[in-house]
Design an enzyme around this catalytic site. Structure first.
Site, PDB file in Angstrom:
ATOM      1  N   ASP A   1       9.214  42.854 -52.719  1.00 24.96           N
ATOM      2  CA  ASP A   1       9.567  41.901 -53.767  1.00 24.96           C
ATOM      3  C   ASP A   1      10.184  42.606 -54.967  1.00 24.96           C
ATOM      4  OD1 ASP A   1       8.748  39.661 -52.439  1.00 24.96           O
ATOM      5  OD2 ASP A   1       6.775  39.574 -53.385  1.00 24.96           O
TER       6      ASP A   1
ATOM      7  N   ARG B   1      -0.555  36.809 -53.612  1.00 20.36           N
ATOM      8  CA  ARG B   1       0.418  37.408 -52.690  1.00 20.36           C
ATOM      9  C   ARG B   1       0.080  38.865 -52.379  1.00 20.36           C
ATOM     10  NH1 ARG B   1       5.437  35.406 -52.138  1.00 20.36           N
ATOM     11  NH2 ARG B   1       6.321  37.505 -52.190  1.00 20.36           N
TER      12      ARG B   1
ATOM     13  N   GLU C   1      -3.836  23.143 -80.693  1.00 20.10           N
ATOM     14  CA  GLU C   1      -3.221  24.163 -81.527  1.00 20.10           C
ATOM     15  C   GLU C   1      -3.599  25.573 -81.091  1.00 20.10           C
ATOM     16  OE1 GLU C   1      -0.825  25.821 -84.389  1.00 20.10           O
ATOM     17  OE2 GLU C   1      -0.948  23.751 -83.678  1.00 20.10           O
TER      18      GLU C   1
ATOM     19  N   PRO D   1       0.682  32.549 -75.584  1.00 23.45           N
ATOM     20  CA  PRO D   1       1.999  33.135 -75.891  1.00 23.45           C
ATOM     21  C   PRO D   1       1.881  34.388 -76.754  1.00 23.45           C
ATOM     22  CG  PRO D   1       1.652  31.131 -77.174  1.00 23.45           C
ATOM     23  CD  PRO D   1       0.533  31.210 -76.183  1.00 23.45           C
TER      24      PRO D   1
END
Length: 247
Positions: free
Chosen positions: A169, A154, A116, A89
């Protein structure tokens, strides 16, 4: 394209790799995915891959040794070192542009963590890219790795039945994709826009472009700052702005 995935939960990838377009891409030999449980590279009898953090604090931290040894083993016969991607993140946001960049490589490696976090030496000396799929926290890096593998696959020629599908797309041209319709032309009183039934290809393309612009302007106006726009596009956007002000 070869994907190497290092994870403590290889079973999470079984369904993903054996269904839909990803399965067909493997069957065609267009992609190869190797999923490795890096616990097998732990050197103690309990195969320990994590430990408590120095300085205290909650949670467990992944040790450097199993991951470094796993990467060394997988790359021992490689002619060059591929991008090694850490799912985190804290990483840079994953975008279509990043997917296109990664699709230019023939080999990618994914490090999927749990607990963690990672020992910082993994980040500093093993990883080439830290990537985030959003501003939220997941239990591990497996789902983000699947997202990126799917997105990159893709873009590999031959993976999609229609080469134009990836090119059209959302985000591929900097804009959100235009709306789609199919048969029947009327359903429960809801009708397909007449222009799509006209057979006039130039008018249909103009409509699709304007729909794409309007949808982006409404839902993701931030994308317009960097999208490649023509003067005709800008004229249409100014018209939308004027219309909004007059309402």
């Amino acid at each position: 394209m070869r994907f190497d995935v290092l994870t403590l939960f290889p079973e999470m990838f079984h369904g993903f790799l054996s269904t839909s377009i990803i399965r067909k891409a493997h069957e065609k030999g267009l992609i190869e995915t190797n999923v490795t449980n890096f616990r097998q590279f732990a050197t103690d009898k309990h195969q320990t891959v994590d430990d408590t953090p120095y300085g205290g604090g909650g949670g467990m931290v992944l040790k450097p040794q199993p991951l470094f040894d796993a990467v060394d083993h997988l790359l021992q016969d490689a002619s060059e070192r591929p991008p090694i991607l850490l799912m985190s993140p804290q990483g840079a946001p994953f975008t279509q542009k990043k997917a296109e960049e990664l699709a230019g490589h023939s080999h990618l490696m994914f490090l999927c963590g749990h607990y963690e976090g990672f020992d910082e030496r993994i980040r500093q000396n093993l990883v080439t890219d830290e990537i985030s799929v959003g501003d939220f926290v997941l239990t591990g890096g497996e789902l983000p790795a699947m997202v990126i593998i799917d997105s990159v696959s893709r873009l590999i020629p031959g993976v999609l039945g229609n080469h134009d599908s990836a090119a059209m797309d959302s985000f591929s041209n900097g804009l959100l994709e235009y709306p789609h319709y199919t048969r029947p032309s009327e359903f429960r009183g809801m009708e397909v826009p007449e222009i799509l039934l006209s057979g006039h290809h130039a008018n249909m393309e103009k409509w699709r472009r304007e729909q794409s612009l309007e949808r982006t302007w409404t839902r993701r106006p931030d994308l317009l700052k960097s999208a490649p726009l023509t003067e005709e596009d800008r004229k249409f956007l100014r018209m939308l702005e004027q219309k909004k002000r007059s309402e």
